[in-house]
Design a protein around this motif. Structure first.
Motif, PDB file in Angstrom:
ATOM      1  N   ARG A 144       0.793  -1.228   0.000  1.00 13.59           N
ATOM      2  CA  ARG A 144       0.000   0.000   0.000  1.00 13.59           C
ATOM      3  C   ARG A 144       0.826   1.278   0.000  1.00 13.59           C
ATOM      4  NH1 ARG A 144      -4.670  -1.818   4.397  1.00 13.59           N
ATOM      5  NH2 ARG A 144      -5.274  -3.757   3.310  1.00 13.59           N
ATOM      6  N   ARG A 145       2.080   1.207   0.381  1.00 12.85           N
ATOM      7  CA  ARG A 145       2.888   2.417   0.437  1.00 12.85           C
ATOM      8  C   ARG A 145       3.419   2.791  -0.942  1.00 12.85           C
ATOM      9  NH1 ARG A 145       6.680   1.771   5.881  1.00 12.85           N
ATOM     10  NH2 ARG A 145       4.961   1.722   7.406  1.00 12.85           N
ATOM     11  N   GLY A 146       3.419   4.081  -1.232  1.00 17.97           N
ATOM     12  CA  GLY A 146       4.025   4.583  -2.455  1.00 17.97           C
ATOM     13  C   GLY A 146       3.360   4.104  -3.730  1.00 17.97           C
ATOM     14  N   LEU A 147       2.053   3.965  -3.728  1.00 15.27           N
ATOM     15  CA  LEU A 147       1.359   3.477  -4.916  1.00 15.27           C
ATOM     16  C   LEU A 147       1.282   4.558  -5.986  1.00 15.27           C
ATOM     17  CD1 LEU A 147      -1.659   1.597  -3.274  1.00 15.27           C
ATOM     18  CD2 LEU A 147       0.350   0.568  -4.352  1.00 15.27           C
ATOM     19  N   ASP A 148       1.641   4.202  -7.220  1.00 17.42           N
ATOM     20  CA  ASP A 148       1.407   5.097  -8.343  1.00 17.42           C
ATOM     21  C   ASP A 148       0.074   4.731  -8.982  1.00 17.42           C
ATOM     22  OD1 ASP A 148       1.911   2.741  -9.723  1.00 17.42           O
ATOM     23  OD2 ASP A 148       3.870   3.370 -10.460  1.00 17.42           O
ATOM     24  N   ARG A 195      -0.388   0.994 -10.028  1.00 11.04           N
ATOM     25  CA  ARG A 195      -0.556   0.048  -8.924  1.00 11.04           C
ATOM     26  C   ARG A 195      -1.893   0.254  -8.210  1.00 11.04           C
ATOM     27  NH1 ARG A 195       5.415  -1.122  -6.286  1.00 11.04           N
ATOM     28  NH2 ARG A 195       6.359  -1.834  -8.236  1.00 11.04           N
ATOM     29  N   ARG A 196      -2.331   1.507  -8.096  1.00 10.08           N
ATOM     30  CA  ARG A 196      -3.652   1.753  -7.500  1.00 10.08           C
ATOM     31  C   ARG A 196      -4.757   1.127  -8.347  1.00 10.08           C
ATOM     32  NH1 ARG A 196      -1.691   6.987  -6.627  1.00 10.08           N
ATOM     33  NH2 ARG A 196      -2.891   7.724  -8.436  1.00 10.08           N
TER      34      ARG A 196
END
Length: 275
Positions: A161-165, A168-169
């Motif tokens: 969940r961290r740093g999703l572009d 990826r979202r």
């Protein structure tokens, strides 16, 4: 009647229900059935080449005698684990019942017949196929799960969940749309068969027999008696699934997940409601 007599009646009845219905409502899937399931996920979740949503549910039980912490789960109650693969009609396709509550989903899946069959290509799953409208590399047929499972070329889980572009979202959104079918299947099961709403006061081996009977009865109802009005209410039911522990990602799985993520962000694979 005495307690042991009643327990014997329950065990015999549930065993008979399982044996009578299993072949008709929980059969070993054929290649055509996998294709039909995949079509359902494409139409209802916009996730192509998906052959099932995978998750685990903790079934509350009383503490078995002399069991130590084997049945004590991370949510701090005693349980056996019901692992299931579900389709978009909220039916269970393959189930694994009775693992200790202390065991992680990923470990249960690896040790289960379901996991071994999938990893060794014994489920007659169709060969990789192009994603709709794509001329890129063929994508393998996959099952979808949450962070509790290890990523592989046959099993997709979300990106961290961290740093999703944006890519990826989008992938995580599409995967969550597909995963909700197994969550809803668990919710329907618990809502209709109220034995799951409190700890089951039986020995673990008898609990497993009760779960098996409820599984085939659930599939029977979903196959022959479900109505559109009931289906419209399904997604309001509380989720019955449980995330247990994180599994590790495999290199082949990383490549397959990127293939799907690239496709979902492309013009031919995009779905506008992910924002």
């Amino acid at each position: 009647m005495g307690t042991s007599t009643i327990a014997g009646v329950v065990r015999a009845t549930c065993s008979a229900i399982w044996m009578r219905l299993k072949a008709s409502v929980l059969p070993h899937p054929t290649r055509q059935q996998w294709l039909d399931i995949a079509q359902g996920f494409l139409e209802r979740a916009q996730f192509p080449n998906c052959i099932g949503a995978l998750d685990g549910k903790h079934i509350r039980v009383k503490k078995p005698p002399n069991s130590g912490s084997q049945y004590y789960n991370y949510k701090q109650f005693f349980s056996v684990v019901f692992l299931a693969l579900a389709d978009t009609n909220y039916r269970f396709i393959i189930v694994d019942i009775g693992s200790y509550g202390s065991t992680a989903d990923a470990r249960i899946f690896r040790a289960s017949r379901m996991g071994r069959w999938l990893q060794s290509n014994q489920l007659d799953v169709p060969q990789p196929a192009n994603l709709p409208g794509s001329t890129g590399p063929p994508a393998p047929y996959v099952v979808v799960g949450d962070e509790g499972f290890a990523l592989s070329s046959q099993l997709m889980r979300p990106f961290p969940r961290r740093g999703l572009d944006a890519k990826r979202r989008t992938f995580n959104y599409r995967l969550s749309r597909a995963r909700r079918f197994v969550e809803c299947a668990f919710g329907i099961l618990a809502h209709k068969w109220r034995v799951f709403l409190s700890p089951i006061q039986l020995a673990p081996q008898n609990v497993n027999v009760v779960i098996k009977a409820c599984v085939v009865l659930h599939n029977y109802v979903r196959t022959y008696e479900a109505t559109p009005d009931e289906d419209a209410q399904v997604e309001s039911l509380p989720s019955g699934s449980d995330t247990i522990q994180l599994g590790r990602s495999g290199l082949a799985g990383l490549r397959v997940r990127e293939l799907y993520a690239d496709y979902f962000l492309s013009p031919i694979g995009s779905f506008p409601s992910h924002q």
